[in-house]
Design a protein around this motif. Sequence first.
Motif, PDB file in Angstrom:
ATOM      1  N   PRO A 221      -6.350  11.167  -4.177  1.00 30.58           N
ATOM      2  CA  PRO A 221      -6.431   9.690  -4.235  1.00 30.58           C
ATOM      3  C   PRO A 221      -5.858   8.996  -2.987  1.00 30.58           C
ATOM      4  O   PRO A 221      -6.213   7.872  -2.694  1.00 30.58           O
ATOM      5  CB  PRO A 221      -5.632   9.337  -5.484  1.00 30.58           C
ATOM      6  N   ARG A 222      -4.934   9.616  -2.321  1.00 30.98           N
ATOM      7  CA  ARG A 222      -4.340   9.052  -1.103  1.00 30.98           C
ATOM      8  C   ARG A 222      -3.550   7.760  -1.362  1.00 30.98           C
ATOM      9  O   ARG A 222      -2.426   7.636  -0.939  1.00 30.98           O
ATOM     10  CB  ARG A 222      -5.405   8.808  -0.019  1.00 30.98           C
TER      11      ARG A 222
ATOM     12  N   GLY B 191      -3.251   2.025  -6.013  1.00 33.25           N
ATOM     13  CA  GLY B 191      -4.473   1.352  -6.439  1.00 33.25           C
ATOM     14  C   GLY B 191      -5.420   2.252  -7.204  1.00 33.25           C
ATOM     15  O   GLY B 191      -5.259   3.472  -7.219  1.00 33.25           O
ATOM     16  N   VAL B 192      -6.393   1.640  -7.807  1.00 33.41           N
ATOM     17  CA  VAL B 192      -7.389   2.359  -8.600  1.00 33.41           C
ATOM     18  C   VAL B 192      -8.738   2.234  -7.892  1.00 33.41           C
ATOM     19  O   VAL B 192      -9.171   1.129  -7.564  1.00 33.41           O
ATOM     20  CB  VAL B 192      -7.472   1.762 -10.020  1.00 33.41           C
ATOM     21  N   ASP B 193      -9.374   3.361  -7.632  1.00 31.06           N
ATOM     22  CA  ASP B 193     -10.707   3.342  -7.012  1.00 31.06           C
ATOM     23  C   ASP B 193     -11.747   3.162  -8.127  1.00 31.06           C
ATOM     24  O   ASP B 193     -12.296   4.121  -8.655  1.00 31.06           O
ATOM     25  CB  ASP B 193     -10.940   4.642  -6.248  1.00 31.06           C
ATOM     26  N   LYS B 194     -11.982   1.899  -8.462  1.00 31.52           N
ATOM     27  CA  LYS B 194     -12.821   1.604  -9.632  1.00 31.52           C
ATOM     28  C   LYS B 194     -14.235   2.119  -9.465  1.00 31.52           C
ATOM     29  O   LYS B 194     -14.859   2.595 -10.418  1.00 31.52           O
ATOM     30  CB  LYS B 194     -12.834   0.088  -9.888  1.00 31.52           C
TER      31      LYS B 194
ATOM     32  N   LEU C 207      -8.902   0.124   1.442  1.00 33.20           N
ATOM     33  CA  LEU C 207      -7.814   0.360   0.490  1.00 33.20           C
ATOM     34  C   LEU C 207      -8.332   0.914  -0.830  1.00 33.20           C
ATOM     35  O   LEU C 207      -9.434   0.600  -1.276  1.00 33.20           O
ATOM     36  CB  LEU C 207      -7.072  -0.947   0.206  1.00 33.20           C
ATOM     37  N   ASP C 208      -7.497   1.740  -1.434  1.00 32.79           N
ATOM     38  CA  ASP C 208      -7.757   2.243  -2.784  1.00 32.79           C
ATOM     39  C   ASP C 208      -9.044   3.053  -2.897  1.00 32.79           C
ATOM     40  O   ASP C 208      -9.642   3.127  -3.970  1.00 32.79           O
ATOM     41  CB  ASP C 208      -7.773   1.091  -3.815  1.00 32.79           C
TER      42      ASP C 208
ATOM     43  N   VAL D 291       0.858  -1.182   0.000  1.00 30.92           N
ATOM     44  CA  VAL D 291       0.000   0.000   0.000  1.00 30.92           C
ATOM     45  C   VAL D 291       0.894   1.232   0.000  1.00 30.92           C
ATOM     46  O   VAL D 291       1.643   1.463   0.954  1.00 30.92           O
ATOM     47  CB  VAL D 291      -0.909   0.010   1.252  1.00 30.92           C
ATOM     48  N   VAL D 292       0.850   1.997  -1.076  1.00 28.03           N
ATOM     49  CA  VAL D 292       1.662   3.213  -1.167  1.00 28.03           C
ATOM     50  C   VAL D 292       0.764   4.416  -0.895  1.00 28.03           C
ATOM     51  O   VAL D 292      -0.198   4.659  -1.628  1.00 28.03           O
ATOM     52  CB  VAL D 292       2.330   3.349  -2.546  1.00 28.03           C
TER      53      VAL D 292
END
Lengths: 589, 589
Positions: free
Chosen positions: A502-503, A507-510, A458-459, A409-410
């Motif tokens: 985006p924080r 990841g992609v917040d689909k 997450l994401d 998790v970045v």
Amino acid sequence: MYLEKINSPADLKKLSLPEMTALAEEMREALFNRLTKIGGHFGPNFGMVEATIALHYVFNSPVDKFVFDVSHQSYAHKLLTGRKAGYLDDAHFAEDSGYTNPDESKHDFFNVGHTSTSIALAAGLAKGRDVLGGKENIIAVIGDGSLSGGEALEALSVAGSELNSNFIIVVNDNEIAIAENHGGIYKNLKELRKTNGKSSNNMFRAFGLDYIYEENGNDIGAMIALFEKVKDIDHPVVLHIHTLKGKGYAPAEKNKEAWHWTLPFDRATGKTTVNFGDGESYGAITPNWIMERAAKDRKFVVVTPAMPASVGLVPELRVKLGPQYLDVGIAEEAAVAVCAGIAKNGGNPLLVTNMTFLQRAYDQISQDVCINNLPVTMLMNYTSFDGLTDVTHLGIFGLAVFTNIPNLVVLAPTCAEEYLNMLNWSIEQKSHPVLILIPGNEVFHRSSCAEEKTFDALDTYKVEKKGEKVAVVALGDFYQKGEAVAAAIKSALGFEPTLINPRFASGVDKKLLEELKKDHVLVITLEDGITSGGFGEKIASFYGISNMKVKNYGLEKKFYDRYNPAGLLKELGMTTEQILADVKEILGK
Amino acid sequence: MYLEKINSPADLKKLSLPEMTALAEEMREALFNRLTKIGGHFGPNFGMVEATIALHYVFNSPVDKFVFDVSHQSYAHKLLTGRKAGYLDDAHFAEDSGYTNPDESKHDFFNVGHTSTSIALAAGLAKGRDVLGGKENIIAVIGDGSLSGGEALEALSVAGSELNSNFIIVVNDNEIAIAENHGGIYKNLKELRKTNGKSSNNMFRAFGLDYIYEENGNDIGAMIALFEKVKDIDHPVVLHIHTLKGKGYAPAEKNKEAWHWTLPFDRATGKTTVNFGDGESYGAITPNWIMERAAKDRKFVVVTPAMPASVGLVPELRVKLGPQYLDVGIAEEAAVAVCAGIAKNGGNPLLVTNMTFLQRAYDQISQDVCINNLPVTMLMNYTSFDGLTDVTHLGIFGLAVFTNIPNLVVLAPTCAEEYLNMLNWSIEQKSHPVLILIPGNEVFHRSSCAEEKTFDALDTYKVEKKGEKVAVVALGDFYQKGEAVAAAIKSALGFEPTLINPRFASGVDKKLLEELKKDHVLVITLEDGITSGGFGEKIASFYGISNMKVKNYGLEKKFYDRYNPAGLLKELGMTTEQILADVKEILGK
């Protein structure tokens, strides 16, 4: 004046020993001239003046080849190889990179800024020479804690068995790394110093290498005698020389850590001439948080590969941390794996270093930490294009390197409140490896972030302002740039765009991106790093077969070197005005 | 039968020494049962049976914690910790991963498959224990050449100075790495063996560690006595034990390299039971090319971090290469830097290993090779999802790792002709670092590739068939999949799509992609790796603000483990039929 007449090592070879001794002092004056005004590596260079004069006196550069580790100790070499103007003449400072650089001189073979590479690079030069039938001397110079890095230790072992030809390793032992030494091998160097090299307990011999000790590393005559002894030697040999780090400047001889590298300073007082003002900085916020955390959480352990200063851990704080602090020495791979072990056994490890150095542990992050999905927190400094601008120290590749590792998790905070909440969340959770980017811009405060203390979902991106038509997805320390772009769009085009923080860089917040399709036609992404392999491309791919248009802003996949950050942004079309112009064009307005 | 009654180490502790000796033979029979039928690591495990019995007899796992390096020598440990079914019972083979795995047993702490990690991971367990106030023993087991890896050497130095508490390193010295040993430290191990551990030249002591030698590593009684001596010790100690690799099987004792790891085999003859057929393979094409190249180009040097078998360099070929072959031992970082040095001094280096192991040298590739833009050729095996499927050995991350490094040209050949032309071009050119992916599919021949001998025009994709509407961009060993998709589109939809072989995985052919806008509406990309950070996303980003639709096919950013390759493709929607269905839907047909 001798230095003025030296345009190449050939000029040096004409001097007598007393003349060379005078030259050494002139060289220190030249170093003072540059370093008081623009800063740079101080201690290692002041300590290596005499040995470097002797190297160039005895050997025949560039036929004989020197490789200086990290380039920490290469300034004296530069002074003697046609680059004195970069030290004597303020107008020419910019011509000298501060690192060895083949573009500057035929006496340099590699552009080097990461540690622990010289022995392996030089071993390669030696192998190349042998295959081609050459006869020149190959000399690697290493010191200042670089010896504990895996690449250096691997190369010692390679040299100890696979090279059966001329190879000279100069271990410049000035008793200290960047900060104090950590690592068993430094205990061995100390033992060898104490016994004038006679102890049978000798790591170099154990690696299969011949070995000579020389106590008088700051004596030109002794150094010349030593190098003449091994010139044209037919096998690998280690020359362990004892030098005084910072020699010639009392404050540097006394406080070696502070003077390893220096900002511009006043020679009389030793105080820096840079005025930082009294504004807030992440450099102050971070150690405060670390000390508070450590005090209330006995499982919390700070681990660093010799970069405590990266997060402001000055010696007093390290002492205070006691067993909750572990400096493994320059050894990024071990640092990461040790954190994996600490986490596995119930501790709360925090790894700290600069982003560019964490690249050395890509595989350990992937294998030791992420496959095992261990709750290790990695806190990275110099993550921005607007930080260190030397080609060897760029933080701009980190997003591409680390956001594509599964399970990692970045997190890219946008303000102090979010930064501290991310740190606390990461240390307290037990489900994920986390990498947190210290913002490269000034400290912002955003009260809307203060209450968001968990990042378990997450994401999930945060919609900071819901708008229409255009969504600005502004990552981490480019969030404020996103705010400016959003404001410019509103002002110029008369509608409120959506602004997204985006924080999660990884990841992609689909779900959110899917929703945007309803009332948006354009998504722009802003990231502080190369776009290639980074954050925005993942969003472009997500929208690939939809009607949404996506424009990714970031840096090119390129080794930038010593650039002007503001100028670069403009060149890349990333000023607010340029982005607004793009938006207008894409929208057909 | 004793083994059948052992469900945990507690059961082992009830046995007498003669009973444990009988148990050792039963354990070897269990290993035979599994390895003859499904293969795996042979030599290291057969050699460690007695020592492992003694470890579990003396220590109290899982309170006391073992970390086995690479897991090469962990099978005996698995047999004693509730996983004997994976060896005794063919129906249960699949339950055992062949590596240590915390999902299988509480006696395992890490999923490990890369080398040289055990000492650092265990040092972290020890540090975690110390911070939490625990008292358990922490034991790292390392051998088979792993000791020369930078992470292991770094960790020895860390243990030698930063841990002042219980820490036990078992160096299982079976006289050999995977292939023959390379590295000065192995000369030291030999000297220590010859002197029964008494030589004062001792790398472990030089690193600051206590040290005990035990010659009888295959004697359970001697091993028990050794481990009892150090149980609950209050400082780090190295136990250097001498074992016989492959013990208990004559062919393996004799030919240690061939039996480090084995395919399924016939116990009577020692011959593999796998029938490879007599078709062409890259495993045969590659060493042929290497030997031809070496014969005609004296500057050509093959460098490997102990993975000669990765490109079919069997011992006879290595001998024939002579000084044109350099195995640096397990030392990926040094291997890359040595290649940089060879290239700088005029040689033509070829680095060979598996893609997953090259991850260990990300920083050396970026800094030592690519910043310096040196003509190093890196030839990678196991680059495909359809290769090694253990989670620790996946080749699917390589595109994401290596295509985002500036200056590095990543080439993905689609057939034998292109592969050989790329190799020759890369070795002969002097302008770029190049990484070449050995295709993971069967050998195809395409005469259209035979004449294209230069790749100087970087990032130029090759249009294999000019068509309309849909462009299929099929990278490397997914090219044949692209052909199938193109054929299916033509057949189902009645038009000829454009088929593109990009060749360059690391760049975008902007001119060609721009041209496609004229008469295409959809571009699909196919790549053999994770899409995150990989090839196709760069194309999606390029088309971001255009009307072109883009769909990226590839694997998810995920640690897959022991999957069925064909099944995975289907799950990911990547069969020809599924892709055709997508195309129809996107085109609205």
